[in-house]
Design an enzyme around this catalytic site. Structure first.
Site, mmCIF file in Angstrom:
data_model
loop_
_atom_site.group_PDB
_atom_site.id
_atom_site.type_symbol
_atom_site.label_atom_id
_atom_site.label_comp_id
_atom_site.label_asym_id
_atom_site.label_seq_id
_atom_site.Cartn_x
_atom_site.Cartn_y
_atom_site.Cartn_z
ATOM 1 N N GLY A 195 45.082 -2.562 15.516
ATOM 2 C CA GLY A 195 44.182 -1.689 16.285
ATOM 3 C C GLY A 195 44.948 -0.504 16.857
ATOM 4 O O GLY A 195 46.068 -0.671 17.334
ATOM 5 N N VAL A 202 59.729 9.111 17.522
ATOM 6 C CA VAL A 202 60.529 8.559 16.415
ATOM 7 C C VAL A 202 60.969 9.695 15.482
ATOM 8 O O VAL A 202 62.127 9.772 15.058
ATOM 9 C CB VAL A 202 59.719 7.488 15.643
ATOM 10 C CG1 VAL A 202 60.430 7.073 14.356
ATOM 11 C CG2 VAL A 202 59.464 6.264 16.531
ATOM 12 N N ASP A 209 50.732 -7.958 17.844
ATOM 13 C CA ASP A 209 51.281 -9.226 17.341
ATOM 14 C C ASP A 209 51.168 -9.391 15.821
ATOM 15 O O ASP A 209 52.102 -9.885 15.194
ATOM 16 C CB ASP A 209 50.714 -10.432 18.102
ATOM 17 C CG ASP A 209 49.200 -10.425 18.197
ATOM 18 O OD1 ASP A 209 48.568 -9.537 17.595
ATOM 19 O OD2 ASP A 209 48.659 -11.316 18.868
ATOM 20 N N THR A 252 49.531 -1.467 21.578
ATOM 21 C CA THR A 252 48.249 -2.183 21.644
ATOM 22 C C THR A 252 47.670 -2.019 23.047
ATOM 23 O O THR A 252 48.420 -2.018 24.022
ATOM 24 C CB THR A 252 48.407 -3.689 21.330
ATOM 25 O OG1 THR A 252 47.221 -4.392 21.761
ATOM 26 C CG2 THR A 252 49.598 -4.324 22.022
ATOM 27 N N ILE A 253 46.344 -1.907 23.114
ATOM 28 C CA ILE A 253 45.742 -1.788 24.452
ATOM 29 C C ILE A 253 45.763 -3.123 25.190
ATOM 30 O O ILE A 253 45.530 -3.185 26.384
ATOM 31 C CB ILE A 253 44.286 -1.264 24.394
ATOM 32 C CG1 ILE A 253 43.379 -2.206 23.594
ATOM 33 C CG2 ILE A 253 44.237 0.148 23.849
ATOM 34 C CD1 ILE A 253 41.887 -1.919 23.796
ATOM 35 N N ASP A 254 46.036 -4.223 24.468
ATOM 36 C CA ASP A 254 45.854 -5.559 25.057
ATOM 37 C C ASP A 254 46.962 -5.991 26.026
ATOM 38 O O ASP A 254 46.757 -6.910 26.816
ATOM 39 C CB ASP A 254 45.749 -6.609 23.943
ATOM 40 C CG ASP A 254 44.457 -6.496 23.153
ATOM 41 O OD1 ASP A 254 43.526 -5.826 23.638
ATOM 42 O OD2 ASP A 254 44.384 -7.059 22.057
ATOM 43 N N ASP A 268 49.460 -7.749 25.425
ATOM 44 C CA ASP A 268 49.683 -9.188 25.255
ATOM 45 C C ASP A 268 50.965 -9.499 24.492
ATOM 46 O O ASP A 268 50.994 -10.364 23.624
ATOM 47 C CB ASP A 268 48.474 -9.828 24.559
ATOM 48 C CG ASP A 268 48.181 -9.187 23.213
ATOM 49 O OD1 ASP A 268 48.745 -8.122 22.915
ATOM 50 O OD2 ASP A 268 47.395 -9.759 22.446
ATOM 51 N N ARG A 278 28.980 1.191 38.650
ATOM 52 C CA ARG A 278 28.837 0.765 40.056
ATOM 53 C C ARG A 278 27.847 1.668 40.796
ATOM 54 O O ARG A 278 27.054 1.201 41.614
ATOM 55 C CB ARG A 278 30.207 0.796 40.735
ATOM 56 C CG ARG A 278 30.195 0.502 42.204
ATOM 57 C CD ARG A 278 30.024 -0.970 42.505
ATOM 58 N NE ARG A 278 31.268 -1.697 42.450
ATOM 59 C CZ ARG A 278 31.393 -2.973 42.787
ATOM 60 N NH1 ARG A 278 30.330 -3.663 43.197
ATOM 61 N NH2 ARG A 278 32.541 -3.586 42.706
ATOM 62 N N GLY A 292 39.654 -7.525 24.434
ATOM 63 C CA GLY A 292 40.667 -8.563 24.581
ATOM 64 C C GLY A 292 40.178 -9.842 23.948
ATOM 65 O O GLY A 292 39.625 -10.711 24.601
ATOM 66 N N ARG A 293 40.347 -9.910 22.626
ATOM 67 C CA ARG A 293 39.856 -11.066 21.876
ATOM 68 C C ARG A 293 40.642 -12.326 22.248
ATOM 69 O O ARG A 293 40.106 -13.392 22.378
ATOM 70 C CB ARG A 293 39.984 -10.779 20.380
ATOM 71 C CG ARG A 293 39.146 -11.644 19.523
ATOM 72 C CD ARG A 293 38.949 -11.083 18.123
ATOM 73 N NE ARG A 293 40.089 -10.296 17.647
ATOM 74 C CZ ARG A 293 39.975 -9.315 16.770
ATOM 75 N NH1 ARG A 293 38.811 -8.988 16.292
ATOM 76 N NH2 ARG A 293 41.038 -8.655 16.363
ATOM 77 N N GLY A 352 37.127 -3.695 41.765
ATOM 78 C CA GLY A 352 36.574 -4.547 42.827
ATOM 79 C C GLY A 352 35.567 -5.544 42.298
ATOM 80 O O GLY A 352 34.484 -5.725 42.869
ATOM 81 N N LYS A 388 25.579 -8.032 49.527
ATOM 82 C CA LYS A 388 26.171 -6.978 48.696
ATOM 83 C C LYS A 388 25.084 -6.340 47.844
ATOM 84 O O LYS A 388 24.321 -7.052 47.175
ATOM 85 C CB LYS A 388 27.232 -7.570 47.772
ATOM 86 C CG LYS A 388 28.478 -8.059 48.483
ATOM 87 C CD LYS A 388 29.518 -8.501 47.465
ATOM 88 C CE LYS A 388 30.756 -9.017 48.171
ATOM 89 N NZ LYS A 388 31.760 -9.519 47.246
ATOM 90 N N GLU A 394 36.284 -10.041 26.268
ATOM 91 C CA GLU A 394 35.632 -10.305 24.977
ATOM 92 C C GLU A 394 35.895 -11.742 24.471
ATOM 93 O O GLU A 394 35.004 -12.408 23.958
ATOM 94 C CB GLU A 394 36.252 -9.279 24.023
ATOM 95 C CG GLU A 394 35.861 -9.269 22.639
ATOM 96 C CD GLU A 394 36.770 -8.308 21.842
ATOM 97 O OE1 GLU A 394 37.672 -7.642 22.399
ATOM 98 O OE2 GLU A 394 36.566 -8.241 20.631
ATOM 99 N N ARG A 438 22.037 -6.790 34.611
ATOM 100 C CA ARG A 438 22.184 -5.955 33.418
ATOM 101 C C ARG A 438 23.535 -6.228 32.765
ATOM 102 O O ARG A 438 24.486 -6.625 33.435
ATOM 103 C CB ARG A 438 22.112 -4.467 33.779
ATOM 104 C CG ARG A 438 20.745 -3.996 34.241
ATOM 105 C CD ARG A 438 19.735 -4.005 33.096
ATOM 106 N NE ARG A 438 18.457 -3.415 33.482
ATOM 107 C CZ ARG A 438 17.497 -4.052 34.150
ATOM 108 N NH1 ARG A 438 17.666 -5.309 34.521
ATOM 109 N NH2 ARG A 438 16.361 -3.437 34.447
HETATM 110 O O1 F6P Z 1 43.971 -5.608 19.539
HETATM 111 C C1 F6P Z 1 43.271 -4.587 20.140
HETATM 112 C C2 F6P Z 1 41.795 -4.861 20.132
HETATM 113 O O2 F6P Z 1 41.173 -3.727 20.667
HETATM 114 C C3 F6P Z 1 41.321 -6.122 20.840
HETATM 115 O O3 F6P Z 1 41.257 -6.010 22.232
HETATM 116 C C4 F6P Z 1 39.990 -6.319 20.216
HETATM 117 O O4 F6P Z 1 39.596 -7.645 20.320
HETATM 118 C C5 F6P Z 1 40.226 -5.925 18.785
HETATM 119 O O5 F6P Z 1 41.297 -5.008 18.819
HETATM 120 C C6 F6P Z 1 39.037 -5.312 18.124
HETATM 121 O O6 F6P Z 1 39.357 -5.026 16.802
HETATM 122 P P1 F6P Z 1 38.440 -4.194 15.801
HETATM 123 O O7 F6P Z 1 38.514 -2.762 16.194
HETATM 124 O O8 F6P Z 1 39.040 -4.439 14.473
HETATM 125 O O9 F6P Z 1 37.061 -4.728 15.934
#
Ligand code: F6P
Length: 327
Positions: free
Chosen positions: A14, A26, A106, A129-131, A133, A158, A174-175, A189, A216, A225, A249
């Site tokens: 991704g 690089v 990964d 990666t945005i995750d 992880d 909000r 975040g799968r 929050g 609230k 996700e 919602r």
């Molecule tokens: O690994 C980055 C990520 O954005 C995860 O957070 C997400 O679950 C996955 O990729 C989504 O992948 P795709 O764009 O292939 O659906």
């Protein structure tokens, strides 16, 4: 010291904001050290198809601020096979590319680890990666931008939630990891955060909402996700059943989290790690990811970077913080 003559650079998996800044670093570092540099299109797919383009200082001009990746990216099944990797190696040898910098997460590092060992081929990884992880870096390239995208989006949600006295369930990416949910949830929050690592679960969530403050106007629940509760829509159904009078919602933020201009933090991290990767190859390092831990550059074997469950902040302390702050 190893004499590297031509470094190939690719992005894989991704995309994440800051990948372009990493490519730029690089390329410019390679040129600084009089090493040729070759762009490989669409990750490991491009290795197998010999989709190679020589790069110069100009080819990475005006990209530090751009999201996505100019080299394009893909998830490549063929690279998981021996035949695919053999073809990739043959193409690299024929094009005189004698080292690689791979930018990804990964899946990218799993492939790189196998390839390094199979062909004794020098590879350094950059955490793109945005995750967030990966073990071996405090932050991955793209994470800061992604959580800020979530925060900006949920701040807007909000406003309308507050005006209508609504409860919103917001699903973030975040799968396999709840790190986007955890930090952005604290940042907005949130009432509660549901992440794969913590198993708060729908029952506990219902309990918190039943026992929590009733005055609230708006409430935000952040769901990763990959959470076992089943995503925002499933959580929404449960809550609608339990609280038929609540105005609920759902909002799934999706791929907006992967795009956009990288934050300054991501640009600087990518730039620093990109230069470190080239210097590491020159120094003879291989089969490792360059990361930043406590402001220092560190190198972690690929095989140790991908046990995301050990990564960073998923500790009871952080989860307690969420609970305390939602009082
Ligand atoms: O690994 C980055 C990520 O954005 C995860 O957070 C997400 O679950 C996955 O990729 C989504 O992948 P795709 O764009 O292939 O659906």
């Amino acid at each position: 010291m190893t004499k590297i003559k031509n470094i190939g650079v690719l992005t894989s998996g991704g995309d994440s904001p800051g990948m372009n800044a990493a490519i730029r670093a690089v390329v410019r570092a390679s040129l600084y050290y009089n090493i040729k540099v070759t762009g490989i299109t669409r990750g490991y797919e491009g290795l197998i198809q010999a989709d190679f383009t020589p790069m110069d200082g100009k080819s990475v001009g005006n990209i530090i601020q751009r999201g996505g990746t100019i080299l394009k990216t893909a998830r490549c099944d063929a690279f998981r096979t021996k035949e695919g990797r053999a073809l990739a190696h043959k193409n690299l040898v024929e094009s005189d590319i004698d080292a690689l910098v791979v930018i990804g997460g990964d899946g990218t590092f799993t492939g790189a680890d196998i390839f390094c060992k199979e062909y004794d081929f020098p590879i350094i990884g950059l955490p793109g990666t945005i995750d967030n992880d990966l073990v071996g870096t405090d932050f991955t390239i793209g994470y800061d931008t992604a959580i800020n995208t979530v925060v900006h989006a949920v701040d807007k949600i909000r406003d309308t939630a507050e005006s209508h006295d609504r409860l919103f369930i917001v699903e973030v990416m975040g799968r396999d990891s709840g790190l986007i949910a955890l930090r952005s949830g604290i940042g907005v929050g949130a009432e509660a955060i549901l992440i794969p690592e913590a198993q708060v679960g729908s029952e506990e969530l219902v309990h918190r909402l039943e026992t929590g403050r009733k005055d609230k106007a708006s409430k935000i629940i952040i769901v990763a996700e990959g959470d076992e509760a089943g995503g925002a829509y499933v959580v929404g159904e449960t809550l609608k059943e339990k609280f038929p009078n609540a105005d609920i919602r759902i909002s799934v933020l999706g791929h907006i989290q992967r795009g956009g201009k990288p934050s300054c933090m991501d640009r600087v991290l990518a730039s620093r790690l990109g230069v470190a990767a080239v210097e590491a190859l020159i120094a003879g390092k291989t089969d490792v990811m360059a990361g930043q831990v406590n402001k220092e550059i560190v190198f972690t074997p690929f095989s140790q970077t991908i046990k995301h469950i050990d990564a960073h902040d998923i500790t009871p302390t952080w989860l307690k913080l969420v609970e305390i702050l939602s009082m």
